[in-house]
Scaffold this motif. Structure first.
Motif, PDB file in Angstrom:
ATOM      1  N   ALA A  84       0.677  -1.447   0.222  1.00 16.07           N
ATOM      2  CA  ALA A  84      -0.284   0.019  -0.158  1.00 16.07           C
ATOM      3  C   ALA A  84       0.985   1.341   0.167  1.00 16.07           C
ATOM      4  O   ALA A  84       2.297   0.964   0.773  1.00 16.07           O
ATOM      5  N   ALA A  85       0.717   2.509  -0.962  1.00 19.67           N
ATOM      6  CA  ALA A  85       1.541   3.060  -1.248  1.00 19.67           C
ATOM      7  C   ALA A  85       1.657   4.366   0.079  1.00 19.67           C
ATOM      8  O   ALA A  85       0.552   4.611   0.228  1.00 19.67           O
ATOM      9  N   PRO A  86       1.899   4.548   0.787  1.00 19.40           N
ATOM     10  CA  PRO A  86       2.279   6.247   1.812  1.00 19.40           C
ATOM     11  C   PRO A  86       1.542   7.270   0.958  1.00 19.40           C
ATOM     12  O   PRO A  86       1.945   7.627   0.565  1.00 19.40           O
ATOM     13  N   GLY A  87       0.914   7.846   2.145  1.00 16.55           N
ATOM     14  CA  GLY A  87      -0.148   9.027   1.236  1.00 16.55           C
ATOM     15  C   GLY A  87      -1.439   8.980   0.794  1.00 16.55           C
ATOM     16  O   GLY A  87      -1.367   9.862   0.467  1.00 16.55           O
ATOM     17  N   LEU A  88      -1.212   7.881   0.515  1.00 19.11           N
ATOM     18  CA  LEU A  88      -2.471   7.882  -0.820  1.00 19.11           C
ATOM     19  C   LEU A  88      -3.094   6.897  -0.723  1.00 19.11           C
ATOM     20  O   LEU A  88      -3.048   5.305  -0.950  1.00 19.11           O
ATOM     21  N   GLY A  89      -4.706   7.115   0.289  1.00 18.22           N
ATOM     22  CA  GLY A  89      -5.254   6.088   0.017  1.00 18.22           C
ATOM     23  C   GLY A  89      -6.250   5.251  -0.638  1.00 18.22           C
ATOM     24  O   GLY A  89      -5.931   5.906  -1.745  1.00 18.22           O
ATOM     25  N   GLY A 128       9.324   9.463  -1.944  1.00 15.32           N
ATOM     26  CA  GLY A 128       9.283  10.582  -3.496  1.00 15.32           C
ATOM     27  C   GLY A 128      10.236  11.657  -3.798  1.00 15.32           C
ATOM     28  O   GLY A 128      10.449  11.862  -2.437  1.00 15.32           O
ATOM     29  N   LYS A 129      10.866  11.635  -5.388  1.00 16.31           N
ATOM     30  CA  LYS A 129      11.583  13.194  -5.019  1.00 16.31           C
ATOM     31  C   LYS A 129      10.382  13.861  -4.442  1.00 16.31           C
ATOM     32  O   LYS A 129       9.111  14.717  -3.983  1.00 16.31           O
ATOM     33  N   ASP A 130      11.172  15.684  -3.991  1.00 16.87           N
ATOM     34  CA  ASP A 130      10.602  16.561  -3.860  1.00 16.87           C
ATOM     35  C   ASP A 130       9.699  17.191  -4.618  1.00 16.87           C
ATOM     36  O   ASP A 130      10.128  17.081  -5.772  1.00 16.87           O
ATOM     37  N   GLY A 131       7.952  16.796  -4.395  1.00 16.25           N
ATOM     38  CA  GLY A 131       7.118  17.996  -5.133  1.00 16.25           C
ATOM     39  C   GLY A 131       6.869  17.170  -6.193  1.00 16.25           C
ATOM     40  O   GLY A 131       5.817  17.621  -6.786  1.00 16.25           O
ATOM     41  N   SER A 132       6.810  15.737  -5.967  1.00 15.02           N
ATOM     42  CA  SER A 132       6.186  14.777  -6.982  1.00 15.02           C
ATOM     43  C   SER A 132       5.020  14.543  -6.570  1.00 15.02           C
ATOM     44  O   SER A 132       4.053  14.141  -7.641  1.00 15.02           O
ATOM     45  N   GLY A 133       4.816  14.050  -5.608  1.00 15.82           N
ATOM     46  CA  GLY A 133       3.184  14.074  -5.153  1.00 15.82           C
ATOM     47  C   GLY A 133       3.248  12.608  -5.068  1.00 15.82           C
ATOM     48  O   GLY A 133       2.006  11.976  -4.882  1.00 15.82           O
ATOM     49  N   TYR A 134       4.514  11.363  -5.489  1.00 13.01           N
ATOM     50  CA  TYR A 134       3.990  10.634  -5.585  1.00 13.01           C
ATOM     51  C   TYR A 134       4.972   9.776  -4.420  1.00 13.01           C
ATOM     52  O   TYR A 134       6.235  10.367  -4.666  1.00 13.01           O
ATOM     53  N   PRO A 135       4.988   8.220  -4.313  1.00  7.81           N
ATOM     54  CA  PRO A 135       6.037   7.778  -3.688  1.00  7.81           C
ATOM     55  C   PRO A 135       7.271   7.315  -4.561  1.00  7.81           C
ATOM     56  O   PRO A 135       6.943   7.082  -6.290  1.00  7.81           O
ATOM     57  N   ALA A 136       7.815   6.590  -4.279  1.00  8.55           N
ATOM     58  CA  ALA A 136       9.535   6.182  -5.664  1.00  8.55           C
ATOM     59  C   ALA A 136       8.803   4.390  -5.575  1.00  8.55           C
ATOM     60  O   ALA A 136       8.367   3.653  -4.244  1.00  8.55           O
ATOM     61  N   VAL A 137       8.901   4.088  -6.330  1.00 11.98           N
ATOM     62  CA  VAL A 137       8.873   2.686  -6.977  1.00 11.98           C
ATOM     63  C   VAL A 137      10.031   2.404  -7.339  1.00 11.98           C
ATOM     64  O   VAL A 137      10.563   2.135  -8.179  1.00 11.98           O
ATOM     65  N   TYR A 138       9.521   0.237  -6.246  1.00 11.39           N
ATOM     66  CA  TYR A 138      10.867   0.095  -6.766  1.00 11.39           C
ATOM     67  C   TYR A 138      11.050  -1.411  -7.017  1.00 11.39           C
ATOM     68  O   TYR A 138       9.546  -2.246  -6.787  1.00 11.39           O
ATOM     69  N   VAL A 139      11.441  -1.523  -8.512  1.00  8.52           N
ATOM     70  CA  VAL A 139      11.032  -2.806  -8.566  1.00  8.52           C
ATOM     71  C   VAL A 139      12.277  -4.130  -8.947  1.00  8.52           C
ATOM     72  O   VAL A 139      13.264  -3.261  -9.820  1.00  8.52           O
ATOM     73  N   TYR A 140      12.306  -5.228  -8.493  1.00  5.56           N
ATOM     74  CA  TYR A 140      13.065  -6.213  -8.876  1.00  5.56           C
ATOM     75  C   TYR A 140      12.632  -7.544 -10.036  1.00  5.56           C
ATOM     76  O   TYR A 140      11.352  -7.410  -9.591  1.00  5.56           O
TER      77      TYR A 140
END
Length: 208
Positions: A84-89, A128-140
């Motif tokens: 679940a994403a932080p800050g996004l319900g 996430g990057k400052d001001g992006s409004g989204y978390p950074a997503v990491y994938v393996y």
């Protein structure tokens, strides 16, 4: 075995959850493996998400785990993982193994595939990057037909590869967690070949 259990007093006592009867048999035995199958919504109170990689089903509880309903049947089995994403319900990311990566913006009623991600064995969400409004997503997994560890700062539209031949992951990645306090940092555990961390655009090893 059987249905999940929940506690409302910090673990002092436990109650059995109401769970779809047809799915409760051997439930615990079947879902608890290497999968990250249980997540709490980071915005909506008392909301939890659960995936059963054994049968591809996705469940939701909106009463603190007291009862569960199946919300989505997914095609992937054995390799499902959710976060679940932080800050996004209601925002849930789902690794689907060789079927790629998907995201839901409506609490799991629907999922959309992320373009250019051919496989996702692990995913994690960090600051996430400052001001992006989204978390950074990491994938393996495999992105743009290339294997490795990748990061997206624009909700999966574009990806940067942070692994390289020098720090190639030579064993199965069993867990990956992105730092939610510091942008660009992710931690990766393997099946016996070192522990890694990514910082900015480089992958390092703790020990091996």
């Amino acid at each position: 075995n059987g249905s999940p259990w929940y506690s409302t007093d910090c673990g002092e006592t436990w109650k059995k959850s109401e769970f779809p009867e047809e799915d409760a048999v051997d439930f615990v035995q079947k879902i608890w493996s290497w999968n990250q199958c249980l997540q709490s919504d980071r915005v909506k109170p008392d909301t939890f998400y659960l995936c059963n990689a054994y049968n591809g089903k996705f469940y939701v509880s909106e009463d603190g785990g007291a009862s569960w309903t199946m919300r989505k049947q997914n095609p992937s089995k054995y390799e499902m993982q959710i976060e679940a994403a932080p800050g996004l319900g209601g925002n849930i990311w789902m690794s689907l193994g060789n079927l790629g990566l998907a995201v839901s913006n409506d609490g799991g009623y629907s999922f959309s595939k992320i373009d250019n991600v051919q496989s996702s064995q692990q995913c994690s969400l960090g600051k996430g990057k400052d001001g992006s409004g989204y978390p950074a997503v990491y994938v393996y997994g495999t992105v743009n037909n290339e294997d490795g560890v990748f990061r997206s700062t624009d909700y999966g539209k574009t990806w940067d590869k942070i692994s390289n031949d020098t720090t190639a992951l030579g064993a199965d990645v069993n867990c990956m967690k992105a730092d939610r306090q510091k942008f660009g940092t992710v931690y990766i555990g393997t099946n016996g070949r070192s522990v890694y961390f990514g910082r900015e655009n480089t992958l390092h090893t703790f020990f091996g």
